[in-house]
Design an enzyme around this catalytic site. Sequence first.
Site, PDB file in Angstrom:
ATOM      1  N   LYS A 120      -0.925 -23.542 -52.073  1.00  0.00           N
ATOM      2  CA  LYS A 120       0.189 -22.625 -51.828  1.00  0.00           C
ATOM      3  C   LYS A 120       1.048 -22.531 -53.074  1.00  0.00           C
ATOM      4  O   LYS A 120       1.306 -23.528 -53.745  1.00  0.00           O
ATOM      5  CB  LYS A 120       1.011 -23.144 -50.640  1.00  0.00           C
ATOM      6  N   SER A 153       5.084 -18.756 -43.939  1.00  0.00           N
ATOM      7  CA  SER A 153       5.001 -18.449 -45.358  1.00  0.00           C
ATOM      8  C   SER A 153       3.703 -18.900 -46.018  1.00  0.00           C
ATOM      9  O   SER A 153       3.464 -18.588 -47.173  1.00  0.00           O
ATOM     10  CB  SER A 153       6.182 -19.106 -46.087  1.00  0.00           C
ATOM     11  N   SER A 212       5.926 -21.985 -40.748  1.00  0.00           N
ATOM     12  CA  SER A 212       5.059 -21.510 -41.820  1.00  0.00           C
ATOM     13  C   SER A 212       3.639 -22.048 -41.886  1.00  0.00           C
ATOM     14  O   SER A 212       2.848 -21.612 -42.711  1.00  0.00           O
ATOM     15  CB  SER A 212       5.741 -21.758 -43.173  1.00  0.00           C
TER      16      SER A 212
END
Length: 464
Positions: A76, A151, A175
């Site tokens: 990420k 996210s 997320s």
Amino acid sequence: MTDLCFTPAVTLARLLRARKLSAVEVVKAFIAQIERHNPSLNAIVTFVPEQALNAAKALDRRKEKTLFGGLPLAYKDLVATKGVRTTWGSLVYRDHVPTQNHLVVDRLSAAGAILIGKTNTPEFGAGSQTFNKVFGATKNPYDLTKTCGGSSGGGAAAVAAGMLPFADGSDLAASLRNPGNYCNLVGLRPTPGRVPSWPAVNAWDTLSVMGPMARTVADAAFLFSAMAGPDPRAPTCLPEPGSVFMKSLSRKLKGARLAWSGDMGGLPMDPRVNAVLEPQLKVFRALGCKIEEATPDFSGAKESFETLRSVGFLNRYGAVADKHRDKVKDTVIWNVEEGRRRSAEDVARAEVQRTELFQRMRAFLEKYDFFLCPVNQLPPYDVTVEWPREVAGVKMENYLDWMKSCYYITITSHPAISVPAGFTPEGLPVGLQIVGRYRDDFGVLQLAHAFERETEVWKRRPPG
């Protein structure tokens, strides 16, 4: 090659360790899958195929075996990777190249994971819709007109499309669970302290956690086993080693007591969500579980979460937002300014509320072994919409409001997982959220595994 990319990570790693596959073969297959699908999805935003192949060749030459054996991983874009661009999805850091790795990168590299790139995220991870001004939006592999969630949306879309075997992510409001839900994946939000974080601005933060996403529960547990475990640089970490998550997930569930709530005490719910979830409750009954409709008392969850989240944003991003106000998105600035507006009394009340929420959930889960509820209050929505302004006809006050079904759980500190449960008539994924007792991450994985084994919803791949 495509079948190789959709082979469970546990199986791929076993074949790699047995030398029935080489790391080069596996990495080449995933490179080809990325080149095939990423142009339409925009999930992987920094791609380093040559670096990955060189690492695979080096790993193949080594005699010692590793846990992952050369499985590729794209981190990420909130996770620092030494020598590989890390932007936090922000124009402020669009060309930033870290000089050190995040702790998790070092851990997974030591376990035999090969860095192949970085996955897209909203700016500073703010929001459950993955878009930013640096790279644009990531699309949902099941419907390119819809959001993949966030996210950790880039990682979720990449795993769903077979571009990665599994993915790391982080979860503050929703997320890991939200993009897992929207991309027909497993997304585990562990108990705070399971996965240490370093470097960190606030080493005592227990709202945001890191965890795994994968196509199956077994693959999520596999990745989690290498992510979890104590580190002296992280003062809130739990002492158990990650290896405890390598045990068999099989469990007899006859007599297990489950609470189910379709609206978590009155949250607005798109009817398509529970139209998928409610028929699946029969799976738990068939496993011998007892199900009752019951909801924990979530009083104070909104105030407590919004206060502590905003203070956390002020802590992490206040100076950046002040210095680069023209480059930072409005929801990040809103979070920072909300943090400034909170008084010491507000923060004190939020901490008391959080404590009360933990104790009420703890007591609730003394009566029940697990709590079942929706992951999200609506299915994936239009990718061009920043956040839903209403759900089931109810207006949302701010961009966090539609995530209550997840952040109500966050603020209790209990572990939760999103597991694929079905699809709407339009073909959009819907996940079930399973919440377990404090620190019973393994139990959550076991129940999710049993549900997954009976339903096999995870086997439905995206079109194309």
